[in-house]
Write an enzyme that holds these catalytic residues in place. Structure first.
Site, PDB file in Angstrom:
ATOM      1  N   HIS A 151     -10.032 -57.719 -17.943  1.00 54.89           N
ATOM      2  CA  HIS A 151      -8.921 -57.948 -17.026  1.00 54.89           C
ATOM      3  C   HIS A 151      -7.753 -58.561 -17.786  1.00 54.89           C
ATOM      4  CE1 HIS A 151     -10.122 -62.187 -17.243  1.00 54.89           C
ATOM      5  NE2 HIS A 151      -8.894 -62.447 -16.832  1.00 54.89           N
ATOM      6  N   LYS A 184      -6.002 -50.975 -28.708  1.00 55.38           N
ATOM      7  CA  LYS A 184      -6.078 -49.538 -28.428  1.00 55.38           C
ATOM      8  C   LYS A 184      -7.444 -49.051 -28.881  1.00 55.38           C
ATOM      9  CE  LYS A 184      -3.624 -48.477 -32.720  1.00 55.38           C
ATOM     10  NZ  LYS A 184      -2.442 -47.853 -33.308  1.00 55.38           N
TER      11      LYS A 184
END
Length: 171
Positions: free
Chosen positions: A95, A141
């Site tokens: 989150h 990423k």
């Protein structure tokens, strides 16, 4: 890039509204389980705590070092493959609470992945099988299978092919 779901909020920032998004008692239970796991030196006990109380998917033979901090609010969105090493003080987030929105994203760590100490893995990231993440890396990423990555921000240092070639040369 990262695969996250976005949830806009109105009024105060999203962290201030945290208990509208996740139950208070779930956070308390997760906090206790994580704190016990962070300090226990028994790797099978850690994995049992993560699977049982946090609903994380943890593969056989995976080792979480001392002080690893999985996501306290959405640990069930973390999947770690088999025979991985998660280094000391690594943080794995599923989150992120921002001013006008919060985001959730699954974290998927493949099989036989090595994550160095003091790394941070952001939500919505997939780390491919056999990858190596250098210590202190901000994984923002996806990490290609078999590659060696590092830095802040993360960069590919060696691709799977380059890494294989170097390993062959060093034999």
């Amino acid at each position: 890039m990262r695969n996250t779901e976005r949830y806009p909020v109105k009024g105060r920032n999203s962290l201030y509204q945290v208990y509208d998004t996740v139950p208070f008692w779930k956070v308390v239970k997760n906090f206790i389980a994580i704190q016990v796991a962070r300090y226990t030196p028994f790797l099978p006990v850690k994995n049992w705590l993560y699977r049982t109380f946090l609903k994380m998917k943890v593969g056989e033979g995976t080792a979480f070092a001392l002080m690893v901090m999985p996501d306290i609010m959405f640990p069930e969105r973390i999947r770690v493959g088999k025979n991985c090493v998660i280094g000391y003080n690594t943080t794995i987030l599923a989150h992120e609470y921002l001013i006008k929105e919060y985001r959730l994203g699954d974290v998927i760590v493949g099989d036989e992945v090595m994550i160095g100490a003091n790394s941070t893995i952001l939500p919505g990231v997939t780390i491919g099988d056999g990858a190596i993440v250098s210590a202190g890396t901000l994984v923002h990423k996806n990490v290609p299978e078999g590659s060696f990555v590092g830095g802040n921000p993360m960069q590919v240092i060696y691709t799977k092919e380059e890494r294989s070639k170097r390993e062959m040369e060093n034999r």
